[in-house]
Design an enzyme around this catalytic site. Structure first.
Site, mmCIF file in Angstrom:
data_model
loop_
_atom_site.group_PDB
_atom_site.id
_atom_site.type_symbol
_atom_site.label_atom_id
_atom_site.label_comp_id
_atom_site.label_asym_id
_atom_site.label_seq_id
_atom_site.Cartn_x
_atom_site.Cartn_y
_atom_site.Cartn_z
ATOM 1 N N LYS A 295 1.189 -0.571 0.380
ATOM 2 C CA LYS A 295 0.085 -0.113 0.423
ATOM 3 C C LYS A 295 1.054 1.246 -0.154
ATOM 4 O O LYS A 295 1.332 1.398 0.522
ATOM 5 C CB LYS A 295 -0.475 0.318 1.285
ATOM 6 C CG LYS A 295 -1.936 0.917 0.660
ATOM 7 C CD LYS A 295 -2.739 1.920 2.477
ATOM 8 C CE LYS A 295 -2.121 2.551 2.384
ATOM 9 N NZ LYS A 295 -1.443 3.932 1.696
ATOM 10 N N GLU B 29 9.941 1.774 10.571
ATOM 11 C CA GLU B 29 10.614 2.883 10.424
ATOM 12 C C GLU B 29 9.955 4.251 10.400
ATOM 13 O O GLU B 29 8.965 4.720 9.995
ATOM 14 C CB GLU B 29 11.565 2.917 9.020
ATOM 15 C CG GLU B 29 12.273 1.459 8.673
ATOM 16 C CD GLU B 29 13.004 1.666 9.394
ATOM 17 O OE1 GLU B 29 13.971 2.393 9.628
ATOM 18 O OE2 GLU B 29 13.797 0.235 9.468
ATOM 19 N N CYS C 34 13.487 11.583 6.874
ATOM 20 C CA CYS C 34 13.482 10.854 8.274
ATOM 21 C C CYS C 34 14.877 11.491 8.284
ATOM 22 O O CYS C 34 15.233 11.593 10.290
ATOM 23 C CB CYS C 34 13.155 9.514 8.541
ATOM 24 S SG CYS C 34 14.111 8.676 6.805
ATOM 25 N N GLU D 238 8.969 17.510 14.370
ATOM 26 C CA GLU D 238 9.840 17.200 13.021
ATOM 27 C C GLU D 238 9.178 17.856 12.343
ATOM 28 O O GLU D 238 7.968 18.075 12.136
ATOM 29 C CB GLU D 238 9.430 15.155 12.491
ATOM 30 C CG GLU D 238 10.281 15.299 11.419
ATOM 31 C CD GLU D 238 10.153 13.562 11.008
ATOM 32 O OE1 GLU D 238 8.198 13.512 11.200
ATOM 33 O OE2 GLU D 238 10.701 12.833 10.887
HETATM 34 P P1 NAD Z 1 2.143 9.181 7.509
HETATM 35 O O1 NAD Z 1 2.492 8.274 8.611
HETATM 36 O O2 NAD Z 1 1.201 9.747 7.343
HETATM 37 O O3 NAD Z 1 2.168 7.727 5.650
HETATM 38 C C1 NAD Z 1 2.686 6.550 5.816
HETATM 39 C C2 NAD Z 1 1.837 5.428 5.454
HETATM 40 O O4 NAD Z 1 1.285 5.104 6.019
HETATM 41 C C3 NAD Z 1 1.061 5.787 3.607
HETATM 42 O O5 NAD Z 1 0.893 5.261 3.210
HETATM 43 C C4 NAD Z 1 -0.337 5.867 4.919
HETATM 44 O O6 NAD Z 1 -1.582 6.135 3.944
HETATM 45 C C5 NAD Z 1 0.185 5.078 5.599
HETATM 46 N N1 NAD Z 1 -0.709 5.380 7.260
HETATM 47 C C6 NAD Z 1 -1.684 6.297 7.494
HETATM 48 N N2 NAD Z 1 -1.762 6.230 9.086
HETATM 49 C C7 NAD Z 1 -2.405 4.914 8.946
HETATM 50 C C8 NAD Z 1 -2.565 3.978 9.794
HETATM 51 N N3 NAD Z 1 -3.482 3.977 10.881
HETATM 52 N N4 NAD Z 1 -2.285 2.258 10.021
HETATM 53 C C9 NAD Z 1 -1.755 1.605 8.768
HETATM 54 N N5 NAD Z 1 -1.107 2.719 7.507
HETATM 55 C C10 NAD Z 1 -1.644 4.085 8.104
HETATM 56 O O7 NAD Z 1 3.726 9.191 6.804
HETATM 57 P P2 NAD Z 1 4.146 10.103 5.515
HETATM 58 O O8 NAD Z 1 3.445 11.740 5.517
HETATM 59 O O9 NAD Z 1 3.766 9.660 4.141
HETATM 60 O O10 NAD Z 1 5.403 10.678 5.296
HETATM 61 C C11 NAD Z 1 6.589 11.435 6.611
HETATM 62 C C12 NAD Z 1 6.785 10.487 7.556
HETATM 63 O O11 NAD Z 1 6.969 9.588 7.525
HETATM 64 C C13 NAD Z 1 7.592 11.407 8.947
HETATM 65 O O12 NAD Z 1 7.433 11.431 9.723
HETATM 66 C C14 NAD Z 1 8.336 10.744 8.669
HETATM 67 O O13 NAD Z 1 9.718 10.508 9.249
HETATM 68 C C15 NAD Z 1 8.067 9.673 8.352
HETATM 69 N N6 NAD Z 1 10.033 8.364 7.753
HETATM 70 C C16 NAD Z 1 9.901 7.623 8.466
HETATM 71 C C17 NAD Z 1 11.521 6.961 7.362
HETATM 72 C C18 NAD Z 1 12.709 5.643 7.757
HETATM 73 O O14 NAD Z 1 13.056 5.234 7.878
HETATM 74 N N7 NAD Z 1 11.991 5.863 8.955
HETATM 75 C C19 NAD Z 1 11.724 7.818 6.394
HETATM 76 C C20 NAD Z 1 10.949 7.959 4.971
HETATM 77 C C21 NAD Z 1 10.282 8.813 5.999
#
Ligand code: NAD
Length: 474
Positions: free
Chosen positions: A172, A247, A281, A381
């Site tokens: 997804k 992550e 991130c 962040e």
């Molecule tokens: P997000 O958490 O909004 O979404 C990430 C993914 O999770 C999307 O596909 C979203 O649809 C899905 N999602 C959201 N809520 C969910 C739920 N309740 N259940 C299951 N899936 C769900 O994050 P984003 O805005 O897409 O990305 C930015 C964030 O990701 C930042 O906080 C960043 O630090 C983090 N990030 C972490 C890493 C790492 O490797 N640690 C890498 C890149 C980004």
């Protein structure tokens, strides 16, 4: 206009029964560039069932065959690399050169390192432990949930090791940037990845992500995203005691020690934050500088930040693209304004729409100074091109400030003495630390301490996450 009314299930694009769609917006032009149909609850069951059926054959496929398929996939990605970069440039806003070199290039490198790990891993090998043979076996059907910031790379860090280990995947991608995932699905089919081994469902977290995480036939969830959503995934996965790999967010510190080359350290620090317009991130968003050198650091940071060229991501001269969406732009601007209210000052940049880009979700490369550990921008962040310069009084003080966070993903130490820098790095409660701007290493584990996550991605450590352990006694 990109238009998809299908999901990718069991090796085919299948028309979805639902009416809901997602619009994809180009953040540089604010124009809608794509319409993508959302998956339905029935699609979830169909995709998981396809992955479950495919697992039986894929898990026991001889390693040489799996390797051939992954090598074929790498070749097909190379063939379509410019198309992938163009789509990511359009939907994420990454400047085209950076999109090809980093967004696609790092995804390719991540697949290649996984191929190398598999070439080195004999699925029939075991470790003898007294009267037991200990085997490693694929964990099963994996739900891969990925974010929008590095959409292909952070999908590949799950899909490649899962497939290499013998698992099948229901992916997804982020609903904000689904186009690259649908193109990747086409690429997997062209490369001969067998039907059902890789499936894609389009949808948001609550509607598609959560049911996938809860699904009884999903054995593991590999998730990258915000700590907020990761916490929810962790809770839901507990119901069926699934393996998880999370992550999550970061608030990494770059400690510049008094004996460092200040120009090199500050310049490298700003550049590291400005990758993907700060939407990373691993961004070293807190730059810790000896108090007596703060004014000097401000000048260096200003020079680097002002050397960036904002503009259309399709223009090869552009070095700083927009952030991904209007809400993201508003969030970043809000953080900059909050920092000013709380007593920081702007060295360059700021919360206003940059004059050179009146349209698009742009944020000027921004340097904040005199940021203190209690300020909101030092704790949360930002996910935008914003660097916080923070003065410190002693090395102990710097280490304390660096560790004073809920996160623990990444970090940096700059010093003229590498062994001393290593000793400081060992005291940081974080999963990765770069000394003096060392090159990225996709063979080394990547992941977080504390609320930055659970488990590791990349290289051997990332591959091992997708294996279960079995002991057979004699
Ligand atoms: P997000 O958490 O909004 O979404 C990430 C993914 O999770 C999307 O596909 C979203 O649809 C899905 N999602 C959201 N809520 C969910 C739920 N309740 N259940 C299951 N899936 C769900 O994050 P984003 O805005 O897409 O990305 C930015 C964030 O990701 C930042 O906080 C960043 O630090 C983090 N990030 C972490 C890493 C790492 O490797 N640690 C890498 C890149 C980004």
């Amino acid at each position: 206009m990109h238009s998809y009314d299908t999901q990718f299930i069991d090796g085919q694009f299948i028309a979805t029964g639902g009416q809901a769609t997602f619009e994809v917006t180009n953040p540089a032009t604010e124009r809608v560039i794509g319409r993508v149909a959302a998956a339905t609850p029935e699609d979830i069951d169909t995709a998981v069932a396809a992955a479950r059926r495919a697992f039986d054959a894929w898990a026991v496929l001889p390693r040489a065959h799996r390797l051939d398929i992954l090598i074929g996939l790498a070749a097909e990605i190379e063939r379509r690399g410019d198309d992938l970069a163009a789509v990511i440039c359009e939907e994420v806003g990454t400047p085209i050169g950076e999109a090809r070199a980093l967004q696609v290039g790092l995804a390719q490198l991540s697949l290649q390192t996984t191929i190398d790990v598999l070439a080195d891993h004999d699925p029939d090998a075991y470790t003898q432990v007294a009267n037991s043979r200990v085997y490693r076996e694929p964990i099963g059907v994996v739900a891969a949930i990925s974010p929008w910031n590095y959409p292909l790379l952070l999908s590949m860090t799950k899909i490649a090791p899962a497939l290499a280990a013998g698992c099948t995947v229901v992916h997804k991608p982020s609903e904000v940037t689904p186009l690259n995932a649908l193109l990747f699905a086409e690429i997997t089919a062209a490369a001969g990845v067998p039907a059902g081994v890789y499936n894609v469902l389009i949808g948001d977290g609550p509607t598609i992500g959560e049911p996938l995480v809860r699904h009884r036939d999903i054995d593991m969830v590999a998730f990258t995203g915000s700590t907020r959503a990761g916490r929810r995934v962790y809770e839901l996965a507990a119901n069926t005691v699934k393996k998880i790999n999370l992550e999550l967010g970061g608030k990494s510190a770059n400690i510049i020690l008094p004996d460092a080359d200040l120009t090199q350290a500050v310049d490298a620090g700003v550049r590291q934050v400005f990758f993907a317009s700060g939407q990373a991130c691993f961004a070293w968003s807190r730059v810790l500088v000896p108090r007596e050198r703060l004014a000097e650091a401000e000048k260096i940071a200003r020079r680097t930040a002002e050397s960036y060229i904002l503009g259309s991501p399709t223009d090869p001269a552009t070095t700083l693209g927009p952030v991904v969406s209007k809400p993201q732009q508003q969030r970043v601007r809000h953080y900059i304004r909050t920092a000013l209210d709380e007593g920081a000052h702007v060295v360059t940049g700021g919360a206003d729409q940059p004059a050179e880009t009146p349209t698009g979700y742009f944020v000027a490369g921004t340097i904040l100074s005199n940021v203190t550990p209690d300020m909101t921008v030092a704790r949360e962040e930002i996910f935008g091109p914003v660097v916080c310069l923070m003065p410190y009084d002693s090395e102990e003080d710097a280490i304390r400030i660096a560790n004073d966070t809920d996160y623990g993903l990444h970090g940096a130490v700059f010093s003229g003495d590498v062994e001393h820098a290593t000793a400081v790095a060992r005291r940081l409660r974080t999963g990765r630390v770069d000394i003096n701007g060392a090159p990225n290493n996709l063979d080394a584990p990547f992941g977080g301490y504390r609320q930055s996550g659970v488990g590791r991605e990349f290289g051997r450590a990332g591959f091992d996450e997708f294996l279960e352990t079995k002991a057979i006694q004699y």
